[in-house]
Design a protein around this motif. Structure first.
Motif, PDB file in Angstrom:
ATOM      1  N   PRO A 100       0.482  -0.997   0.001  1.00 44.30           N
ATOM      2  CA  PRO A 100      -0.112   0.033   0.055  1.00 44.30           C
ATOM      3  C   PRO A 100       0.465   1.412   0.186  1.00 44.30           C
TER       4      PRO A 100
ATOM      5  N   THR B 158       1.637   4.685   1.798  1.00 43.62           N
ATOM      6  CA  THR B 158       1.333   6.117   3.321  1.00 43.62           C
ATOM      7  C   THR B 158       1.515   6.592   2.291  1.00 43.62           C
ATOM      8  N   THR B 159       0.009   7.631   2.625  1.00 46.50           N
ATOM      9  CA  THR B 159       0.070   8.848   2.617  1.00 46.50           C
ATOM     10  C   THR B 159      -1.197   9.733   3.028  1.00 46.50           C
ATOM     11  N   GLU B 160      -0.591  11.200   3.244  1.00 43.46           N
ATOM     12  CA  GLU B 160      -1.509  11.890   4.234  1.00 43.46           C
ATOM     13  C   GLU B 160      -2.733  11.886   4.119  1.00 43.46           C
TER      14      GLU B 160
ATOM     15  N   ARG C 140      -9.640   2.391   9.724  1.00 43.21           N
ATOM     16  CA  ARG C 140      -9.365   0.959  10.858  1.00 43.21           C
ATOM     17  C   ARG C 140      -9.035   2.152  12.248  1.00 43.21           C
TER      18      ARG C 140
ATOM     19  N   ARG D  57      -6.682   5.145  10.529  1.00 43.47           N
ATOM     20  CA  ARG D  57      -6.888   5.614   9.419  1.00 43.47           C
ATOM     21  C   ARG D  57      -7.245   4.936   8.365  1.00 43.47           C
TER      22      ARG D  57
ATOM     23  N   ASP E   2      -8.090   2.261   4.720  1.00 45.05           N
ATOM     24  CA  ASP E   2      -7.668   2.066   3.783  1.00 45.05           C
ATOM     25  C   ASP E   2      -8.433   2.056   2.741  1.00 45.05           C
TER      26      ASP E   2
ATOM     27  N   PHE F 168      -3.723   2.128  -0.828  1.00 43.84           N
ATOM     28  CA  PHE F 168      -3.175   3.005   0.177  1.00 43.84           C
ATOM     29  C   PHE F 168      -3.629   2.579   1.746  1.00 43.84           C
ATOM     30  N   ASP F 169      -3.310   3.547   1.501  1.00 44.99           N
ATOM     31  CA  ASP F 169      -2.872   3.867   3.451  1.00 44.99           C
ATOM     32  C   ASP F 169      -2.676   5.189   3.610  1.00 44.99           C
ATOM     33  N   ALA F 170      -4.301   5.571   4.295  1.00 45.89           N
ATOM     34  CA  ALA F 170      -4.172   7.299   4.727  1.00 45.89           C
ATOM     35  C   ALA F 170      -4.326   8.114   5.239  1.00 45.89           C
ATOM     36  N   GLY F 171      -3.763   8.615   5.820  1.00 46.05           N
ATOM     37  CA  GLY F 171      -4.434   9.391   7.200  1.00 46.05           C
ATOM     38  C   GLY F 171      -5.551  10.154   7.143  1.00 46.05           C
TER      39      GLY F 171
END
Ligand SMILES: Cc1cc2nc3c(=O)[nH]c(=O)nc-3n(C[C@H](O)[C@H](O)[C@H](O)COP(=O)(O)OP(=O)(O)OC[C@H]3O[C@@H](n4cnc5c(N)ncnc54)[C@H](O)[C@@H]3O)c2cc1C
Length: 351
Positions: A12, A14-16, A103, A107, A109, A118-121
């Protein structure tokens, strides 16, 4: 700015922030986040950025963009792309976001149909009237063939060499692909429901020349039924305006009936909806899920007007709210792009 249409099996990203939708509001969201030093990835199911402006009315002039008395719709998209260049946001085009999950750690998914994860904030939904989907062939049982013998876009032109191809449609995509594939196809037939074509007159003239030279066929007809033998597609029958049915041998059908918007998977992600739009507040433009924001035509609130300039305002306020969501301890300052050295640095402007 870079593009990454697909990334099967890759880890994934990782992004803000992930922005769903590369229409004018999604693109401007990149700018507003960039000014605050927040990076973003943008995903769109279309193969090009610009949303409705690029897909539905690229040639039309727009008269209500502040400080631009008149601006072509595609020109607006091009200007926005130019404006967001300093922030180097990655565009994932031709990728529909189909999975979304919040999650326990707050965050998100996300995953696209093309396998990009993506793993996004935070998430901004700038999905407009929904993701543009191809209009389907309209023959019963088409699901069994779609993605293989029946396709709505050409993924690999080389793979069509030596095939008996039937193209449906009368617009630019249908004509362009007919002419492009003609030299390498075993046979080529174009089927359109009317005698008149919407495609560029030069392409239509070239197609008629090829028909006159006996290199391809053209029918005024509608799709009728599939011709199947031993479990394989052998062709398609089409119905002319006089009711006659013609059997056309084919092993590949390409259907270009245009696109229509569909809210699609977003409706299933658990956010509060009102008349197919995402309910947001007017301070943060946050949906009912903390960390998920919505700007542009996809959102609704009292007094909402589906205008590009409304979406631009929403993107500016959402950016501040996203900064606070990601970095709650950080003090927020309003800085002017005219005078702020930090913003100049982010914009790549020499002081
Ligand atoms: C003919 C016409 C003329 C117009 N004239 C004007 C005008 O003069 N002035 C004005 O202000 N407005 C005008 N509008 C309205 C304006 O175009 C919209 O307000 C604007 O496009 C909204 O921008 P947006 O970014 O919110 O959404 P859109 O432009 O709709 O873009 C949304 C994008 O999100 C993508 N998307 C959706 N779901 C997904 C998903 N699950 N995964 C990936 N991608 C997804 C879509 O493919 C699309 O590209 C006009 C509209 C039309 C149709």
């Amino acid at each position: 700015m870079s593009t990454n249409p697909s990334a099967d099996n890759s880890p994934p990203i990782t992004t803000e922030c992930v922005i769903i939708g590369a229409g004018p509001c999604g693109l401007f969201q990149v700018f507003e986040l960039g000014l605050l030093g927040i990076g973003a990835h943008v995903v769109d199911s279309l193969a090009h950025p610009g949303g409705q402006c690029a897909e539905l009315y690229p040639e039309k002039p727009i008269y209500d963009i502040p400080a631009l008395p008149v601006c072509g719709a595609q020109e607006l998209v091009d200007r926005l792309l130019e404006q967001i260049k300093p922030f180097n946001a990655q565009l994932h085009l031709g990728n529909e976001v189909v999975q979304f999950a919040r999650r326990d750690d707050g965050r998100f998914d996300l995953a696209t149909a093309g396998g990009v994860r993506f793993d996004a904030g935070s998430v901004v939904i700038a999905a407009g009237v929904g993701s543009f989907q191809p209009r389907r062939i309209g023959i019963e049982g088409s699901d069994a063939w779609e993605g293989a013998a029946v396709q709505y876009r050409v993924k690999n032109a080389a793979a069509l060499a030596g095939k008996h191809v039937v193209v449906f449609g009368g617009g630019d995509s249908a004509l362009d692909w007919t002419l492009e594939l003609l030299p390498r196809a075993a046979s080529m037939t174009l089927v359109h429901r009317r005698r008149d074509f919407r495609a560029a007159p030069a392409s239509v003239a070239r197609m008629h020349e090829q028909v006159a030279a006996g290199r391809m066929r053209c029918f005024e007809a509608l799709p009728h039924s599939f011709l199947v033998e031993s479990g394989a597609l052998r062709g398609v029958s089409v119905k002319s305006p006089d009711g006659a049915v013609h059997a056309l041998p084919a092993d590949q059908l390409l259907v270009f009936f245009g696109l229509h918007p569909k809210l699609g998977p977003i409706a299933e992600w658990g956010m509060a909806l009102e008349k197919k739009a995402l309910k947001v507040d007017t301070e943060k433009f946050q949906t009912s899920i903390p960390g998920v924001f919505a700007v542009g035509d996809i959102n609704t609130y009292p007094g909402k007007k589906k205008l590009i300039l409304s979406g631009f305002h929403e993107a500016a306020l959402a950016a501040f709210a996203i900064q606070h969501h990601l970095y709650p301890q950080k003090k927020q300052f309003l800085q002017y792009t005219t005078t702020s050295p930090v913003m100049h640095q982010r914009l790549g402007v020499p002081d």
